[in-house]
Enzyme design. Sequence first.
Site, PDB file in Angstrom:
ATOM      1  CD  GLU A  34      -2.691  -1.361   2.452  1.00 29.20           C
ATOM      2  OE1 GLU A  34      -3.741  -2.033   2.410  1.00 29.20           O
ATOM      3  OE2 GLU A  34      -2.221  -0.907   3.513  1.00 29.20           O
ATOM      4  N   GLY A 101     -13.045  -4.910   5.149  1.00 31.07           N
ATOM      5  CA  GLY A 101     -14.129  -5.824   4.793  1.00 31.07           C
ATOM      6  C   GLY A 101     -15.468  -5.134   4.888  1.00 31.07           C
ATOM      7  CB  VAL A 196     -14.745  -9.793  10.182  1.00 28.42           C
ATOM      8  CG1 VAL A 196     -16.154 -10.379  10.070  1.00 28.42           C
ATOM      9  CG2 VAL A 196     -14.619  -8.974  11.460  1.00 28.42           C
ATOM     10  CG  MET A 217      -7.932  -6.040  11.598  1.00 31.57           C
ATOM     11  SD  MET A 217      -7.007  -7.570  11.294  1.00 31.57           S
ATOM     12  CE  MET A 217      -6.349  -7.924  12.940  1.00 31.57           C
ATOM     13  CG  ASP A 241     -12.659  -8.977   2.691  1.00 24.95           C
ATOM     14  OD1 ASP A 241     -13.430  -9.070   3.668  1.00 24.95           O
ATOM     15  OD2 ASP A 241     -11.535  -8.448   2.767  1.00 24.95           O
TER      16      ASP A 241
END
Length: 277
Positions: A34, A101, A196, A217, A241
Amino acid sequence: MHNQSYQPVANQSSLRSEETAQAPIGIMAALEQEIAAILKSMDHRVTIRTVAGRRYHLAERNGQRYVIVLSRIGKVAAASTATTLINLFGVKSVLFTGLAGGVHADVMVGDIVIGRSIYQYDLDASPLFPKYSVPLLNKTFFDSDEALSKQIDMACTDYLENDFAAAFKGTEKQRFFQRALPKIHHGLIGSADVFVNALEKQNQIAEQMPSTLCVEMGGAAVAQVCYEYEVPFAIFRIISDRADSKAELNFNEFLSEISPNYGSAILTRLLNYLSNS
């Protein structure tokens, strides 16, 4: 007797404002992929300073100085990194980017979430304190800086309108993006020391805090540190996701095949807005 001329206190305030204007901007990401692309876009040689096992990249672009760092994963790692950015490098603001997510039904893979506010959904000191509330701080939600968030929105919109179609097309777009053109969301982000990857957990978060758009996170820890130090903070996440049973596979594929030409490209464009502000 020699009479010394009096200098008004307002001049000292002006000097402090000038120092703040010249201070670097801190940019954090949780994964190496990133930050790799934006480091290549810097104007001058990047200087690396290692602190507590983290490599802080001191760089400059269009006259604006930056400190770019890989925070690692988790809230403790993120908080430690943000504290170093503020105390050691004197950053005037902190931007946090990365993947997340999707939790809300309207948030699809490939979409962008710009956090208006962020909280820790795994924080529970009840009955001593209300669930999700940071003990003794009496605060659950940490708001991002509106001006920084607006610049993020402009960079995302600019990229989607002008570069997205050329960068992703055909089967690649159909495979990784759930919309023909990703949507930009503004709202609540949840943080926890949890990856998750189960529909049951996703549903639990959605039921307990229905306005949660996505989960990651580390962002809430950074937001809390910035709040306590009174340093402006902003965050945006790319949805890799849907935080379900396929999350691990989708996350890894999105990170390696999409992020370098998507999240990193948006971040590079954001640097242009920051340099001109």
